[in-house]
Design a protein around this motif. Sequence first.
Motif, PDB file in Angstrom:
ATOM      1  N   LEU A 187       0.859  -1.181   0.000  1.00  0.00           N
ATOM      2  CA  LEU A 187       0.000   0.000   0.000  1.00  0.00           C
ATOM      3  C   LEU A 187       0.899   1.237   0.000  1.00  0.00           C
ATOM      4  CD1 LEU A 187      -2.871   1.229   0.249  1.00  0.00           C
ATOM      5  CD2 LEU A 187      -2.545   1.207   2.723  1.00  0.00           C
ATOM      6  N   SER A 188       0.707   2.098  -0.970  1.00  0.00           N
ATOM      7  CA  SER A 188       1.510   3.311  -1.079  1.00  0.00           C
ATOM      8  C   SER A 188       0.808   4.446  -0.361  1.00  0.00           C
ATOM      9  CB  SER A 188       1.723   3.667  -2.559  1.00  0.00           C
ATOM     10  OG  SER A 188       2.451   4.871  -2.674  1.00  0.00           O
ATOM     11  N   LEU A 189       1.456   5.001   0.682  1.00  0.00           N
ATOM     12  CA  LEU A 189       0.934   6.128   1.446  1.00  0.00           C
ATOM     13  C   LEU A 189       1.767   7.370   1.132  1.00  0.00           C
ATOM     14  CD1 LEU A 189       0.272   4.399   4.887  1.00  0.00           C
ATOM     15  CD2 LEU A 189      -1.318   4.782   3.001  1.00  0.00           C
ATOM     16  N   PRO A 190       1.294   8.555   1.502  1.00  0.00           N
ATOM     17  CA  PRO A 190       2.048   9.774   1.175  1.00  0.00           C
ATOM     18  C   PRO A 190       3.475   9.781   1.715  1.00  0.00           C
ATOM     19  CG  PRO A 190      -0.173  10.341   1.840  1.00  0.00           C
ATOM     20  CD  PRO A 190      -0.025   8.868   2.087  1.00  0.00           C
ATOM     21  N   GLY A 191       3.711   9.158   2.884  1.00  0.00           N
ATOM     22  CA  GLY A 191       5.037   9.240   3.479  1.00  0.00           C
ATOM     23  C   GLY A 191       5.836   7.949   3.480  1.00  0.00           C
ATOM     24  N   ASN A 192       5.216   6.833   3.100  1.00  0.00           N
ATOM     25  CA  ASN A 192       5.938   5.565   3.121  1.00  0.00           C
ATOM     26  C   ASN A 192       5.128   4.491   2.418  1.00  0.00           C
ATOM     27  OD1 ASN A 192       3.894   5.135   4.936  1.00  0.00           O
ATOM     28  ND2 ASN A 192       5.186   4.746   6.700  1.00  0.00           N
ATOM     29  N   TYR A 193       5.697   3.266   2.404  1.00  0.00           N
ATOM     30  CA  TYR A 193       4.995   2.083   1.923  1.00  0.00           C
ATOM     31  C   TYR A 193       4.659   1.199   3.119  1.00  0.00           C
ATOM     32  CZ  TYR A 193       6.770   3.299  -2.733  1.00  0.00           C
ATOM     33  OH  TYR A 193       7.054   3.937  -3.903  1.00  0.00           O
ATOM     34  N   VAL A 194       3.500   0.531   3.049  1.00  0.00           N
ATOM     35  CA  VAL A 194       3.067  -0.341   4.141  1.00  0.00           C
ATOM     36  C   VAL A 194       2.623  -1.678   3.556  1.00  0.00           C
ATOM     37  CG1 VAL A 194       1.451  -0.674   6.046  1.00  0.00           C
ATOM     38  CG2 VAL A 194       2.319   1.606   5.549  1.00  0.00           C
ATOM     39  N   VAL A 195       3.055  -2.765   4.212  1.00  0.00           N
ATOM     40  CA  VAL A 195       2.581  -4.111   3.887  1.00  0.00           C
ATOM     41  C   VAL A 195       1.907  -4.668   5.130  1.00  0.00           C
ATOM     42  CG1 VAL A 195       3.210  -6.444   3.198  1.00  0.00           C
ATOM     43  CG2 VAL A 195       4.408  -4.490   2.205  1.00  0.00           C
ATOM     44  N   GLN A 196       0.652  -5.034   5.004  1.00  0.00           N
ATOM     45  CA  GLN A 196      -0.094  -5.586   6.141  1.00  0.00           C
ATOM     46  C   GLN A 196      -0.069  -7.107   6.077  1.00  0.00           C
ATOM     47  OE1 GLN A 196      -4.360  -5.410   6.057  1.00  0.00           O
ATOM     48  NE2 GLN A 196      -4.487  -4.968   8.234  1.00  0.00           N
ATOM     49  N   GLY A 197       0.027  -7.734   7.252  1.00  0.00           N
ATOM     50  CA  GLY A 197       0.020  -9.192   7.305  1.00  0.00           C
ATOM     51  C   GLY A 197      -0.592  -9.711   8.586  1.00  0.00           C
ATOM     52  N   TRP A 198      -0.732 -11.025   8.657  1.00  0.00           N
ATOM     53  CA  TRP A 198      -1.298 -11.641   9.862  1.00  0.00           C
ATOM     54  C   TRP A 198      -0.966 -13.134   9.887  1.00  0.00           C
ATOM     55  CZ3 TRP A 198      -4.096  -9.874   5.725  1.00  0.00           C
ATOM     56  CH2 TRP A 198      -4.793 -10.822   4.971  1.00  0.00           C
ATOM     57  N   PHE A 199      -1.140 -13.748  11.046  1.00  0.00           N
ATOM     58  CA  PHE A 199      -0.996 -15.197  11.194  1.00  0.00           C
ATOM     59  C   PHE A 199      -1.852 -15.641  12.371  1.00  0.00           C
ATOM     60  CE2 PHE A 199       2.450 -13.143  13.526  1.00  0.00           C
ATOM     61  CZ  PHE A 199       2.358 -13.715  14.789  1.00  0.00           C
ATOM     62  N   ASP A 200      -2.266 -16.910  12.347  1.00  0.00           N
ATOM     63  CA  ASP A 200      -3.079 -17.477  13.419  1.00  0.00           C
ATOM     64  C   ASP A 200      -2.185 -17.946  14.555  1.00  0.00           C
ATOM     65  OD1 ASP A 200      -5.459 -17.035  12.081  1.00  0.00           O
ATOM     66  OD2 ASP A 200      -5.360 -18.952  11.018  1.00  0.00           O
ATOM     67  N   GLN A 201      -2.597 -17.661  15.784  1.00  0.00           N
ATOM     68  CA  GLN A 201      -1.854 -18.072  16.959  1.00  0.00           C
ATOM     69  C   GLN A 201      -2.441 -19.354  17.545  1.00  0.00           C
ATOM     70  OE1 GLN A 201      -0.052 -14.436  19.117  1.00  0.00           O
ATOM     71  NE2 GLN A 201      -2.198 -13.867  18.804  1.00  0.00           N
ATOM     72  N   ALA A 202      -1.695 -19.947  18.481  1.00  0.00           N
ATOM     73  CA  ALA A 202      -2.085 -21.242  19.040  1.00  0.00           C
ATOM     74  C   ALA A 202      -3.425 -21.177  19.761  1.00  0.00           C
ATOM     75  CB  ALA A 202      -0.999 -21.753  19.992  1.00  0.00           C
TER      76      ALA A 202
END
Length: 298
Positions: free
Chosen positions: A262-277
């Motif tokens: 995702l391109s934002l005005p001040g930086n780039y962001v990558v969102q992620g997630w994972f399932d916990q126990a």
Amino acid sequence: MTVDVRFPRGASGTTLSDTIEGYQTIDYRIGVSAGQTMSVQLDTNNSSNYFNISAPGASDALFNGSISGNSTNLRLTSSGNYTISVYLMRNAARRNETADFDLTVSVDGSAGQTPRPTTLPSGPVAPVSVGSGPDYWQVEGLGSDTLNVRSGPSTGNPVIGTVRDGDTLRNFGCTTSGSTRWCQVETPRGQRGWVAGRYLHESFGQPTSLPTVVRPRPQPQPVGSNPTPSAVSTADMPRFCTGEASARFGVRPAEITVNSVLSLPGNYVVQGWFDQADGSTQFFNCYFALDGSFQSVR
């Protein structure tokens, strides 16, 4: 499902209430002219419920709620039909969870609507007290975001300032507007206005005066896992983010899911997630500078 947003006669905003389940998405479509300001706030009973805003003809979201929060004010640069998409994150959708929500939308100077007065009322708005309340509130739950301070108890009122996590606010009473609790406060900088009450918690320190110096926001520290290259291409950012998150959280890369950049005005962001126990889902964001250098994962 697409819903056309229409304001009541003489109003510059409206609140839409609905329920979504699983992978269902509701697209709220609203026509806005260039130069106008659109304010959107989502109040929901499900923490995985967010909204995105898309500009006319754009393929990427103009605003991503899962990264930036469930409230925004956007000064729009082009005219046309904007789409506000309300959805559940994938972890909640695959469990077929539901979300009951109120979506409040307002447009400053909307065509065919009565514009809000350009001057504020001469006297203060008298709050309707919801319980006695403490003398002071502490702002909690924003993370790195800021909370808007408004001239009145609704998202349709102008923003006059902001506060951050940890700020102590003097309490002058609260009121309800729809399903949202609003509290009239005084900020550490002496501004008096209204904020959303869901981010306010009783301040047990009970200071005798408000702080005069704004606490600096903590700066994220780079994760010292693998050596960071001087620049990462946008195509490689999701893969690089997976490796950094694996080192940061001690999870195998195969168990991690990341979105596109995702391109934002001040930086780039990558969102992620994972399932916990324990069955819950851990979300995280990877931040990259505009030159491609990795900044942090949190």
